[in-house]
Design an enzyme around this catalytic site. Structure first.
Site, PDB file in Angstrom:
ATOM      1  CD  GLU A 209      -2.996  -1.046   0.276  1.00 57.99           C
ATOM      2  OE1 GLU A 209      -3.048  -0.045  -0.467  1.00 57.99           O
ATOM      3  OE2 GLU A 209      -3.820  -1.981   0.203  1.00 57.99           O
TER       4      GLU A 209
ATOM      5  CB  CYS B  18      -1.987   6.868   1.273  1.00 60.89           C
ATOM      6  SG  CYS B  18      -3.211   5.898   2.159  1.00 60.89           S
TER       7      CYS B  18
END
Length: 509
Positions: free
Chosen positions: A261, A295
């Protein structure tokens, strides 16, 4: 945060010694945790030596043999207890997250709630670790597939979600029958210690091995140890694309598995059919929430030229209302960046925007004066840019929002959105059904997350979380992401008295 509040979390900052499994290890090297809210040191945490790392892995190898033989619903019961304990400690743990990381207290509470939610989800999954029944082409045969634990799952997490990402991985990995070894960010070690203590107490009260959950403290070198270790079949790593590349190459060299990720460069497309009030709310929160250190933070706003000036004016006005200060004080919308290095990257990005021809609409800078002594508080920025600027193609972990104009049909905006190396989160603001469906089609957004009439920031536990391209391709959290933590096995059973061979081969004895 007071010392009394730290003690409430049972963080043993002194005299914790050396021990195995669910505790941590010490040597002469230490990490200093300081709060970006005021720049004050909180505590020193001693790091893990390689000798101690070896002991952790051996404890984990022993624990996995016990844990995987416990029925999955009973493993789920341990995660249920973790969820209940997190509910009890939510205010204090949320405050620690806010104080050590710098996000607002409300966001800290929200992060702990994500931990609780994934525990609830994992408890349900513990009774649904299902495979498929498959019709065999051979009479008198039955086929099915099933899933088994991998063994040890290594978890590497970033500073921006210092507790939730660990829970996303651990809750699922544990109900799937794995044990976990966690290397948290060295920027938020106390949050990790707090979580580890909470789970360790639950394991102890249930008379389970400490090695089911272990914590390693230190810098990137420990991540390298995990990545190279063939005893750890899966490495789940959250962080920068640069870090992810290193992990991916190291693990691939031993043919291990990775769940990555990594970076995002997320955009909201605003069409002429957008609800502009919703658009401004989504864009502002997406860009300045967690000081742009998610993010999924909104980096780019791609706006149709027919409404561009109106959106620009509304955004500039909205930014005037943003209050910046101590994240534990609920009157403020935005807290500090994580540290001085992050501030420098923010300043470098502002210089590059100007050098590459961008126009700053809302000026940035480092805030000074009372309440800003840490040097980590900055002003959010809006800049008019071209999507092809090198700085726009990068992910800057800071509250910088790029305004980009498009003309024509929605396909042009989608092409601009997709024309970056990252592919995590995306959004379109429109009341036009056709535009929404084009955005969600195979010719639309190339991101792992694609939203309509909500922002890019945040995600529900029930859906798989992750992205494509340089975001790494991993999926965590909901849907069937649990399968990542298991090995798949196809089984064929012959219940006849003969043995048919493949391809019709005849072989008689």
């Amino acid at each position: 945060m007071t010392n009394k509040e730290l003690k409430t979390l049972k963080i043993k900052l002194e005299n914790h010694g050396t021990s195995t499994g669910s505790n941590w290890f010490t040597n002469k090297d230490t990490i200093l945790s300081s709060s970006p809210t005021n720049g004050k040191p909180i505590a020193r945490v001693e790091c893990t030596s390689y000798k101690e790392y070896e002991k952790v892995i051996k404890e984990a190898e022993h624990a996995k043999l016990i844990w995987r033989d416990i029925p999955a619903p009973k493993r789920g019961e341990i995660i249920r207890q973790l969820g209940e304990k997190l509910r009890e400690k939510k205010p204090t743990l949320g405050k620690l997250v806010s104080y050590e990381m710098g996000k607002s207290y409300q966001e800290g509470l929200g992060e702990v709630q994500e931990m609780i939610d994934i525990c609830d989800f994992a408890v349900g999954i513990s009774r649904q670790l299902y495979g498929n029944t498959i019709h065999s082409e051979r009479p008198g045969h039955r086929m099915y597939d099933q899933y088994h634990p991998l063994g040890i799952v290594g978890i590497i997490t970033a500073f921006n979600f210092p507790v939730a990402v660990w829970a996303w991985n651990s809750a699922l990995a544990l109900v799937c029958g794995n044990v976990v070894v966690w290397k948290p960010s060295e920027k938020t070690p106390l949050c990790a210690i707090a979580c580890q203590h909470i789970l360790a107490d639950i394991l102890k009260s249930n008379k389970l091995p400490e090695g089911i959950s272990s914590l390693l403290m230190g810098n990137a070198e420990i991540g390298t140890w995990l990545s190279k270790d063939s005893r750890v079949p899966l490495i789940s790593a959250t962080g920068s694309t640069r870090m992810g590349r290193q992990v991916a190459m190291t693990v691939a060299e031993r043919l291990g598995k990775t769940l990555l990720e990594l970076g995002g460069n997320n955009a909201i497309i605003v069409t002429p059919k957008a609800d502009l009030k919703m658009t401004i709310i989504g864009a502002v929160f997406g860009a300045v929430g967690t000081a742009g250190q998610r993010c999924t933070s909104t980096r780019r706003l791609i706006v149709h030229d027919s409404i561009y000036d109106k959106v620009k004016t509304s955004l500039v006005e909205a930014y005037k209302q943003i209050k910046i200060g101590d994240p534990l004080d609920t009157q403020y919308h935005m807290g500090p960046l994580i540290d001085i290095d992050a501030v420098q990257k923010y300043l470098d990005a502002l210089s590059k925007i100007k050098e590459q021809g961008g126009k700053i609409l809302v000026e940035g800078g480092v805030l000074k004066g009372d309440g800003y002594e840490s040097g980590c508080y900055v002003s959010p920025v809006i800049a008019e840019v071209d999507n092809q600027f090198p700085i726009v193609q990068e992910e800057t972990f800071a509250p910088i929002l790029y305004l980009i104009k498009y003309s024509g049909e929605v396909q042009q905006a989608i092409a601009i959105q997709n024309n970056v190396r990252q592919g995590l989160s995306s959004s379109i603001m429109t009341t036009d059904l056709r535009e929404a469906e084009v955005f969600l089609s195979q010719n639309g957004s190339d991101c792992g997350i694609a939203n309509v009439n909500i922002g890019t920031s945040g995600a529900e536990i029930g859906g798989a979380f992750g992205g494509e391209k340089e975001t790494g391709g991993g999926r965590e959290s909901g849907s069937d992401a649990w399968k990542v933590y298991m090995r798949r096995q196809t089984n064929t059973i012959n219940y006849t008295t003969s043995l048919p061979l493949a391809q019709g081969i005849q072989f008689e004895l």
